[in-house]
Design a protein around this motif. Structure first.
Motif, short mmCIF file in Angstrom:
data_model
loop_
_atom_site.label_atom_id
_atom_site.label_comp_id
_atom_site.label_asym_id
_atom_site.label_seq_id
_atom_site.Cartn_x
_atom_site.Cartn_y
_atom_site.Cartn_z
N LYS A 1 0.83 -1.21 0.00
CA LYS A 1 0.00 0.00 0.00
C LYS A 1 0.86 1.26 0.00
CE LYS A 1 -3.78 2.31 2.43
NZ LYS A 1 -3.11 3.64 2.29
N ASP A 2 1.93 1.22 0.78
CA ASP A 2 2.83 2.37 0.84
C ASP A 2 3.48 2.60 -0.53
OD1 ASP A 2 4.26 4.49 2.05
OD2 ASP A 2 6.00 3.18 2.32
N LEU A 3 3.89 1.52 -1.19
CA LEU A 3 4.48 1.64 -2.52
C LEU A 3 3.46 2.18 -3.52
CD1 LEU A 3 6.74 1.13 -4.56
CD2 LEU A 3 5.97 -1.25 -4.74
N TYR A 4 2.24 1.73 -3.42
CA TYR A 4 1.18 2.21 -4.31
C TYR A 4 1.01 3.72 -4.18
CZ TYR A 4 -3.40 2.55 -6.57
OH TYR A 4 -4.44 2.89 -7.40
N ASP A 5 0.95 4.21 -2.95
CA ASP A 5 0.77 5.65 -2.71
C ASP A 5 1.97 6.45 -3.24
OD1 ASP A 5 -1.64 5.10 -1.51
OD2 ASP A 5 -0.81 5.05 0.52
N LEU A 6 3.17 5.93 -3.03
CA LEU A 6 4.37 6.62 -3.51
C LEU A 6 4.39 6.70 -5.03
CD1 LEU A 6 7.13 5.12 -1.16
CD2 LEU A 6 6.23 7.45 -1.11
N PHE B 1 7.11 -4.83 -7.04
CA PHE B 1 7.26 -3.48 -7.60
C PHE B 1 6.61 -3.40 -8.98
CE2 PHE B 1 9.30 -0.07 -9.91
CZ PHE B 1 9.39 0.94 -8.96
N ARG B 2 6.90 -4.37 -9.85
CA ARG B 2 6.37 -4.29 -11.22
C ARG B 2 4.86 -4.46 -11.24
NH1 ARG B 2 6.23 -9.26 -14.13
NH2 ARG B 2 6.81 -8.11 -16.01
N GLU B 3 4.31 -5.30 -10.37
CA GLU B 3 2.86 -5.47 -10.33
C GLU B 3 2.17 -4.24 -9.75
OE1 GLU B 3 1.98 -9.09 -8.30
OE2 GLU B 3 2.42 -10.35 -10.05
N THR B 4 2.79 -3.62 -8.75
CA THR B 4 2.20 -2.41 -8.17
C THR B 4 2.26 -1.26 -9.16
OG1 THR B 4 2.91 -3.14 -5.97
CG2 THR B 4 2.27 -0.84 -6.21
N LEU B 5 3.36 -1.15 -9.89
CA LEU B 5 3.47 -0.10 -10.90
C LEU B 5 2.41 -0.28 -11.98
CD1 LEU B 5 4.91 2.31 -12.17
CD2 LEU B 5 6.52 0.71 -13.23
N ALA B 6 2.19 -1.52 -12.43
CA ALA B 6 1.16 -1.78 -13.42
C ALA B 6 -0.23 -1.45 -12.87
CB ALA B 6 1.21 -3.24 -13.86
N LYS B 7 -0.45 -1.77 -11.61
CA LYS B 7 -1.74 -1.46 -10.98
C LYS B 7 -1.99 0.04 -10.93
CE LYS B 7 -4.36 -2.41 -6.75
NZ LYS B 7 -4.31 -3.05 -5.39
N VAL B 8 -0.96 0.80 -10.61
CA VAL B 8 -1.08 2.26 -10.57
C VAL B 8 -1.39 2.81 -11.95
CG1 VAL B 8 0.22 4.41 -10.25
CG2 VAL B 8 0.37 2.59 -8.55
#
Length: 372
Positions: A58-63, A97-104
């Motif tokens: 969640k923190d990575l998503y917000d960043l 990281f790559r999955e969170t970036l794609a989600k964003v």
């Protein structure tokens, strides 16, 4: 329709998010529009945080939401909605990281399609080569991956924690031995001292640095001002010695040069000489003066050891990319983004929401079993 808005409809964004710096621009261009630090200012605490220092998903998503917003609305100056994007990343990039970036990108910014490309492979497109040994020296680590006939040889990859971070720590320790009260220097100042004052020395001079009474004359010292009032003395010995940590072997007899030779050892015999004569260096660290010449000296030195005599390599040659090494991988992504590969291989928004995940990279374990 405004002219710029019409042009923006045809642009493909190319993004290379590094641990320290991010390269951002458009496909078909020869250089990124901006190279900025991979950090954001948190609104709640009003502090600057590096993206790599995330605590959880969640923190990575917000960043990433805040960081991508800065990229688009400060540098690109258009909305990311319904626009394609090419992301250049390392094959060893964490899945989170790559999955969170794609989600964003898909869920928050509603991009139309996403194409993720491995940095070691796309860097070769700037040379028009299909076979080379690519060494990426980043912030945390150095990663070497052979690329043979356009395919990364995953089972031969080598990685060591020999990046900018360990160089900065070494420089801080060396400066502390000559100066007092500089333990709290920020990372940006240490990096600036490294870039402005330090260089990679020759092998013969490096051997004299650890001798009690060296028979060489050290490089001139440099007075580095801090804050307009204080001055740090960067001695000639420190200037020459700071990069030696890349070439000093650890307890397992591993260093930057052995890492390249170990990668060559793991490929087919008929490709070894071709890889040795096609070495591509990428990453900001390799831009330091004297880096290539010293690495070549170290490679020839290692060939004299018994464990590498079987390679029977006579020469090492380095490619010179048509751009600065710190954004060579980005330029490769920009080249790929301007081709038909984008429409053929990119992951569309509809497919992403249908499968609710990214396609996997080739499984490393299966690849290793197949090639051995």
């Amino acid at each position: 329709m405004p002219i710029y808005e019409a042009l923006s409809d045809k642009l493909t964004v190319v993004l290379d998010v590094g641990s320290a710096y991010t390269k951002f621009g458009f496909s078909g261009e020869y250089a990124p529009r901006c190279i900025i630090r991979s950090e954001v200012r948190c609104k709640k605490t009003n502090t600057i945080r590096r993206i790599i220092d995330y605590e959880n998903e969640k923190d990575l998503y917000d960043l990433l939401v805040d960081f991508v917003h800065v990229l688009y609305f400060k540098y690109a100056l258009f909305s990311p909605k319904d626009k394609p994007i090419v992301v250049v990343e390392s094959l060893l990039c964490p899945t989170l990281f790559r999955e969170t970036l794609a989600k964003v990108l898909f869920e928050h910014y509603e991009i139309s399609m996403l194409l993720m490309l491995p940095s070691h492979l796309v860097g070769l497109s700037t040379l028009g080569a299909e076979t080379a040994l690519v060494l990426d020296v980043g912030y945390f680590e150095a990663v070497a991956i052979p690329v043979c006939h356009g395919l990364p040889v995953i089972h031969a990859w080598q990685a060591l924690p020999l990046g900018s971070q360990i160089i900065h720590n070494n420089l801080r320790a060396l400066l502390n031995s000559d100066n007092t009260g500089i333990n709290n220097l920020p990372e940006s100042v240490i990096e600036d001292i490294k870039v402005r004052c330090c260089f990679v020395t020759k092998q013969k001079r490096a051997a004299q640095l650890s001798v009690a009474k060296p028979e060489i004359t050290f490089a001139p010292e440099v007075k580095y001002p801090i804050g307009g009032s204080e001055i740090i003395t960067v001695s000639g010995k420190v200037r020459e010695k700071v990069y030696e940590i890349l070439y000093d072997e650890d307890n397992d007899h591993l260093c930057l040069s052995t890492m390249l030779l170990d990668a060559i050892t793991k490929v087919d015999i008929h490709l070894r000489n071709k890889l040795a004569e096609n070495i591509l260096l990428i990453g900001g660290t390799v831009m330091v003066p004297g880096f290539k010449a010293r690495l070549k000296e170290e490679l020839h030195k290692q060939l004299k050891h018994d464990r590498y005599k079987k390679l029977k390599i006579s020469s090492f040659k380095f490619h010179t990319p048509p751009c600065k090494e710190n954004y060579t991988a980005w330029l490769g992504g920009a080249i790929y983004g301007a081709t038909e590969l984008l429409s053929m291989k990119a992951l569309t928004r509809e497919k992403y929401f249908k499968e609710n995940r990214l396609p996997d990279w080739p499984n490393m374990r299966d690849n290793f079993r197949t090639n051995n």
